[in-house]
Design an enzyme around this catalytic site. Structure first.
Site, short mmCIF file in Angstrom:
data_model
loop_
_atom_site.label_atom_id
_atom_site.label_comp_id
_atom_site.label_asym_id
_atom_site.label_seq_id
_atom_site.Cartn_x
_atom_site.Cartn_y
_atom_site.Cartn_z
N ASP A 80 34.74 46.28 49.66
CA ASP A 80 33.69 46.94 48.87
C ASP A 80 33.02 45.96 47.92
O ASP A 80 32.00 46.29 47.31
CB ASP A 80 34.24 48.15 48.13
CG ASP A 80 35.36 47.80 47.16
OD1 ASP A 80 35.72 46.61 47.08
OD2 ASP A 80 35.88 48.72 46.51
N LYS A 150 41.49 49.95 54.19
CA LYS A 150 42.20 49.58 52.97
C LYS A 150 41.88 50.60 51.90
O LYS A 150 40.75 51.10 51.80
CB LYS A 150 41.79 48.18 52.49
CG LYS A 150 42.59 47.72 51.24
CD LYS A 150 42.31 46.27 50.92
CE LYS A 150 40.98 46.07 50.25
NZ LYS A 150 40.90 46.73 48.90
N GLU A 152 42.69 51.63 47.62
CA GLU A 152 43.15 51.11 46.35
C GLU A 152 44.10 52.08 45.64
O GLU A 152 43.92 53.29 45.71
CB GLU A 152 41.96 50.81 45.42
CG GLU A 152 41.12 49.63 45.86
CD GLU A 152 40.07 49.25 44.82
OE1 GLU A 152 40.09 49.84 43.70
OE2 GLU A 152 39.24 48.37 45.11
N GLU A 220 46.28 41.93 43.65
CA GLU A 220 45.14 41.23 43.04
C GLU A 220 45.32 41.03 41.55
O GLU A 220 45.63 41.96 40.80
CB GLU A 220 43.84 42.01 43.30
CG GLU A 220 42.62 41.33 42.73
CD GLU A 220 41.31 41.95 43.19
OE1 GLU A 220 40.25 41.46 42.76
OE2 GLU A 220 41.35 42.92 43.97
#
Length: 357
Positions: A80, A150, A152, A220
């Site tokens: 994104d 994916k 989050e 991350e």
């Protein structure tokens, strides 16, 4: 399960095999890609068991995907971050499903047979209901021929969503640490897991995602020791970005790692953890400047780049045709010139603000 136990258990497992790396130049590149074979989630699990590092690159279009494929990168993510890198938004939040699917289709055409293709579910596409999350996940598979999605976050609610998607037949990569879609909640693009309590929460989230069926997890912007603890606690691979060297693999954004854009707007978004392996943007800027200079000075195209010729006979016929209606064309030319001159004089009155002269 102990490390020793892992070694004993996996020794009898028939692991998927990837071909050796190739250096791709010229026409042989496509042949080498075919020889490598398609990367799957099982390939990534096997690489972790063998202690081999996983490579992942985030890219968004056909030519970038071709380069990623030819480099034998294991995973290609259409993230994104496309919202910021490709579309010029300040955050990832405005990106829509239709926009990211457009980019995913282009990437699939550029890398159809090599890397594992993963698409990012954008903000608003999976939070409302698990059923909507599954429906949108199917769009990546059916419309783009992608391999996985994916998602989050690692809360209990998010883990339930992951489980729903996996049980629906779609592979899911998790994402913990800095989750850019949630910057409204976490207060911006900030490192995560920098206190013991928050680090432990991240570990719990990762374990929860593994239990829900995720085949890998992106970590991350967390301290290296936190990413190491998560990686050692999981059976599934971890992919780090700004999370130190101890994860199962690493991911960077195509444009960032190659220095694609030498522009203040883009430089503002290049994170501190990103190593630039090239400065392609400098070469692009120089190439464009040289093009403008050559055109303005009449150097380009020149004879070398004007390859299309008439035969001498056809040239004579064409000259005769021009001669036949020369007076008519001259009249048309004068009328057009007068009309444009009048329009230009009207614009110089600046009725609509300043105009470029």
């Amino acid at each position: 399960v102990t490390k020793k136990g892992n070694e004993q258990r996996t020794s009898s497992i028939q692991e998927p095999k990837l071909a050796h790396s190739y250096v791709h130049t010229g026409p042989a590149a496509d042949k080498n890609i075919r020889e490598r074979g398609k990367v799957t989630s099982l390939c990534l699990a096997a690489k972790k068991r063998r202690g081999e590092k996983i490579t992942m690159v985030t890219a968004y279009d056909y030519p970038s995907a071709m380069h990623v494929d030819r480099a034998n990168v294991d995973v290609l993510l259409v993230g994104d971050s496309c919202a910021m890198v490709e579309l010029g938004y300040d955050t990832t939040q405005p990106l829509t499903m239709d926009e990211i699917l457009h980019h995913c289709r282009a990437v699939r055409r550029g890398a159809p047979h090599g890397p594992l293709l993963v698409g990012d579910l954008p903000l608003g596409s999976y939070e409302v209901t698990d059923e909507e999350a599954l429906r949108n996940s199917y769009r990546f598979i059916k419309e783009c021929q992608f391999d996985a999605v994916k998602i989050e976050g690692g809360s209990q609610i998010r883990a339930r969503t992951v489980k729903t998607i996996v049980e629906g037949g779609v592979a899911v990569m998790g994402h913990v640490g800095l989750t850019p879609q949630a910057i409204s909640v976490i207060g911006g693009f900030r490192a995560q897991g920098r206190t013991a309590v928050k680090a432990r929460i991240l570990l719990d989230e990762a374990l929860r995602l593994q239990e829900a069926g995720a085949f890998a997890i992106v970590i991350e912007c967390v301290p290296a020791q936190v990413a190491q603890a998560i990686t050692e606690s999981l059976e599934i691979p971890t992919i780090g970005i700004g999370a130190g060297p101890h994860t199962s693999g690493q991911v960077l954004v195509f444009h960032d790692m190659l220095g694609m854009m030498s522009h203040p707007h883009h430089e503002h978004f290049v994170p501190k953890f990103c190593k630039k392996y090239a400065r392609v943007g400098d070469a692009i800027s120089k190439g464009l400047a040289d093009f403008c200079k050559d055109v303005q000075q009449g150097v380009f195209p020149g004879k070398e780049f004007s390859p299309y010729m008439m035969t001498e006979t056809e040239g004579k016929v064409f000259a005769k045709l021009l001669e036949n209606d020369a007076d008519k064309r001259e009249l048309i030319h004068k009328m057009a010139a007068e009309r444009l001159k009048n329009a230009d004089e009207y614009e110089t009155l600046d009725l609509y603000g300043k105009t470029e002269k």
